[in-house]
Each structure stands twice: as C-alpha cells, then as structure tokens.
Design a protein around this motif. Structure first.
Motif, short mmCIF file in Angstrom:
data_model
loop_
_atom_site.label_atom_id
_atom_site.label_comp_id
_atom_site.label_asym_id
_atom_site.label_seq_id
_atom_site.Cartn_x
_atom_site.Cartn_y
_atom_site.Cartn_z
N GLN A 210 136.53 27.23 8.93
CA GLN A 210 137.11 28.05 10.01
C GLN A 210 137.61 29.38 9.44
O GLN A 210 137.96 29.48 8.27
CB GLN A 210 138.33 27.34 10.60
N THR A 211 137.70 30.38 10.32
CA THR A 211 138.33 31.64 9.93
C THR A 211 139.86 31.48 10.05
O THR A 211 140.34 30.55 10.72
CB THR A 211 137.90 32.78 10.87
N VAL A 212 140.59 32.41 9.43
CA VAL A 212 142.06 32.35 9.55
C VAL A 212 142.49 32.55 11.02
O VAL A 212 143.50 32.00 11.45
CB VAL A 212 142.79 33.36 8.64
N GLU A 213 141.70 33.30 11.77
CA GLU A 213 142.03 33.49 13.19
C GLU A 213 141.95 32.14 13.92
O GLU A 213 142.80 31.81 14.73
CB GLU A 213 141.07 34.49 13.87
N GLN A 214 140.90 31.37 13.58
CA GLN A 214 140.77 30.06 14.23
C GLN A 214 141.90 29.12 13.79
O GLN A 214 142.50 28.44 14.61
CB GLN A 214 139.41 29.43 13.89
N GLY A 215 142.18 29.10 12.49
CA GLY A 215 143.25 28.23 11.97
C GLY A 215 144.59 28.58 12.59
O GLY A 215 145.31 27.70 13.09
N ALA A 216 144.94 29.86 12.55
CA ALA A 216 146.22 30.30 13.12
C ALA A 216 146.27 30.03 14.62
O ALA A 216 147.33 29.72 15.17
CB ALA A 216 146.43 31.78 12.84
N GLY A 217 145.10 30.11 15.24
CA GLY A 217 145.02 29.86 16.68
C GLY A 217 145.40 28.43 17.06
O GLY A 217 145.75 28.16 18.21
N PHE A 218 145.36 27.51 16.09
CA PHE A 218 145.77 26.13 16.35
C PHE A 218 147.26 25.91 16.04
O PHE A 218 147.79 24.83 16.29
CB PHE A 218 144.93 25.15 15.52
N VAL A 219 147.90 26.90 15.46
CA VAL A 219 149.32 26.79 15.11
C VAL A 219 150.19 27.48 16.17
O VAL A 219 151.21 26.93 16.61
CB VAL A 219 149.58 27.45 13.72
N VAL A 220 149.75 28.67 16.57
CA VAL A 220 150.56 29.53 17.44
C VAL A 220 150.95 28.89 18.78
O VAL A 220 152.10 29.07 19.22
CB VAL A 220 149.83 30.89 17.63
N PRO A 221 150.07 28.11 19.44
CA PRO A 221 150.49 27.53 20.74
C PRO A 221 151.79 26.72 20.64
O PRO A 221 152.57 26.67 21.59
CB PRO A 221 149.31 26.65 21.13
N LEU A 222 152.02 26.11 19.49
CA LEU A 222 153.24 25.29 19.34
C LEU A 222 154.49 26.15 19.17
O LEU A 222 155.60 25.69 19.39
CB LEU A 222 153.08 24.32 18.17
N ALA A 223 154.29 27.42 18.80
CA ALA A 223 155.43 28.36 18.71
C ALA A 223 155.74 28.96 20.07
O ALA A 223 156.79 29.58 20.25
CB ALA A 223 155.10 29.47 17.72
N LEU A 224 154.81 28.78 21.02
CA LEU A 224 154.94 29.41 22.34
C LEU A 224 155.11 28.37 23.44
O LEU A 224 154.88 28.66 24.61
CB LEU A 224 153.69 30.27 22.63
#
Ligand SMILES: NC(=O)c1ccc[n+]([C@@H]2O[C@H](COP(=O)([O-])OP(=O)(O)OC[C@H]3O[C@@H](n4cnc5c(N)ncnc54)[C@H](OP(=O)(O)O)[C@@H]3O)[C@@H](O)[C@H]2O)c1
Length: 243
Positions: A210-224
């Motif tokens: 995965q790209t870092v955009e994809q990886g981070a995209g699975f983390v960020v929803p939990l911060a929001l």
C-alpha cells in the motif's frame, strides 16, 4: 480557547505518521508533528506549512520522559487542550526480527520501549489535556500482526510472520487500547486501535503493497469518529478486526 482542533501525531516526521498529520491538517486541525529529531521534525512541519496547513513541530521521543513532559507542558501553554492523539511512533528493529528462540531479551525490550511503554507514557502525559477537549480521540497505530486470531489461523496469510517482538508488542498495544477505553468510557474520549495495513515505508524497507496515503487513510477515520462512534475496538479504517 482556540477554535481549531489540535492533533498530536507521534513519529510524524515520515511514513504513515507524516501522512496522518497531513490528512488531519487538511481536516482543518492544527497538527503537532511529534518527532524525536528536531531536524527531521522541523523539516516535516515545514513541508506541511508549505502546503498551507497549520503544522507545528514538537520534539517528542516516546522513550524519553523528559521530552514527553516538556511536550505536554508546551501544548498546555500554547493550546490549553488536545483534541486528537495518534500514537503512531513504532519500530521493528532488525535485531528483533528473528526466530523466537534467537531473540535477545534486549531486542524485545527495545521494541516494547517504543511500541508499548512509549504509548502508555505519552497517553498518560496527554490525558489531562485530552480531558479538557469536548470529544477527544485517541488512536493507537497497531497492526494486523497484533491479532492473535489472524496469526493463529494456519490457513491465513499472517501465519508465517512469526515476529515475536513486533507482533506481541502490537497485541499488547491492543490490550492497552481496551484498558484506556474502559477507564474513559464515561468521558467523551474514544480510544481505538488502527491497523494501517501493509504499507511501503522505511519500517519494512518499502516492501508494503500500500501507499502511505492508503495506510494513513485507514488510521484517520478513527481520529474523526462521531459521538456515536465505537471505543475500545480494533479496526482497519472502520472495518472491525478480530483481536
Ligand atoms: N508500514 C506498515 O506496513 C505498517 C503496518 C502496520 C502497522 N504499522 C505501524 O505504523 C506506525 C508507523 O510506521 P511506519 O510504517 O510509518 O514506519 P516508519 O516510516 O519507520 O516511521 C516510524 C516513525 O516512528 C518514529 N519513531 C521511532 N521511534 C521513535 C521514538 N522513540 N520516539 C518518537 N518517534 C519515534 C520514527 O522517527 P525517526 O525518523 O526518528 O526514526 C518515524 O517517524 C508504526 O507504529 C508501525 O508499527 C506499519
């Protein structure tokens, strides 16, 4: 009080953490780029501010209590509270990536200092600030390699990855996530573990698919997460994972 939400990301100078910081900045948050190196952290924060985001470097080595306390004091003085904490800093040192029978306890301890004890130290230092926010979110960046259910399935793709130090550090992190979620259940604070998925970064010599955009995209929803979102869970994005 500052109206913009304030987010601290540990290990935000590169990899998934940097991308999480960028995404939270794009959400309109003030992002505090936690990094143990002043040079790398300042450079990362400058890149984000260059993109028009509100980013500030904060020196934070998650294994160094002094820097953790200094960071908490600085955040208190500057902002008076913290809305989002992403415990992202993590390591998978080469000396710990060996068979269980060959693992030196020192390498195990080193892994736990960052991936486990560092998370507890940072979380406890930041909790007074998180309690002052309206609806704070804590995201612990874990891994599917911390899932005992997935690791123990002989037919599963994770079965061969028998990395005692790294895997068990993330299993411990999952347990720690649940403990905080239980203690904070009566507050507005939600605490969850995020699996970014196998992502090309320095951690794995860029072997992730995965790209870092994809990886981070699975983390960020939990911060929001909204008010009715979960707490005390383990997710890839919003998809639950087995413990
Ligand atoms: N990449 C994957 O496939 C994958 C999969 C699942 C989970 N994860 C997790 O995702 C998180 C981010 O990893 P990554 O893949 O983005 O790796 P990375 O590119 O190696 O980034 C790791 C970050 O953590 C920082 N860090 C390490 N030790 C630290 C310490 N003591 N104090 C503060 N910061 C420290 C590093 O800073 P320096 O630049 O100073 O070393 C770097 O900013 C980790 O928790 C990792 O376990 C990654």
């Amino acid at each position: 009080m500052n109206e913009k939400r304030i987010a601290l990301v540990t290990g935000a100078n590169k990899g998934i953490g940097f991308e999480v910081a960028r995404m939270l900045g794009r959400e309109g948050m003030t992002v505090l780029v936690g990094a143990r190196s002043e040079e790398r952290g300042e450079k990362a924060a400058a890149e984000l501010t260059g993109d028009g985001l509100d980013a500030r470097f904060v020196r934070l080595d998650v294994t160094d209590d002094e820097t953790i306390e200094a960071a908490a004091k600085w955040i208190e003085t500057e902002f008076g509270r913290l809305d989002v904490l992403v415990n992202n800093a993590g390591i998978a040192p080469a000396e710990a990536s060996v068979s269980p029978s060959e693992l030196a306890v020192a390498a195990l301890r080193m892994t736990y200092e960052t991936n486990v004890f560092g998370v507890v130290a940072v979380t406890n230092a930041m909790l007074p600030l998180l309690r002052r926010a309206d609806a704070a979110r804590i995201v612990n960046v874990s891994s599917e390699l911390g899932s005992i259910t997935l690791l123990s399935d002989p037919d599963g793709v994770y079965y061969p990855f028998n990395l005692l130090a790294y895997n068990s550090s993330k299993t411990a992190l999952n347990g720690i996530t649940l403990s905080y979620a239980k203690e904070l259940a009566d507050t507005g604070i939600k605490v969850n573990a995020a699996n970014p998925g196998y992502t090309a970064t320095d951690l794995n010599a860029h072997t992730g698919f995965q790209t870092v955009e994809q990886g981070a995209g699975f983390v960020v929803p939990l911060a929001l997460l909204p008010e009715d979102g979960p707490s005390g869970g383990f997710f890839t994005g919003t998809e639950p994972l087995p413990w």
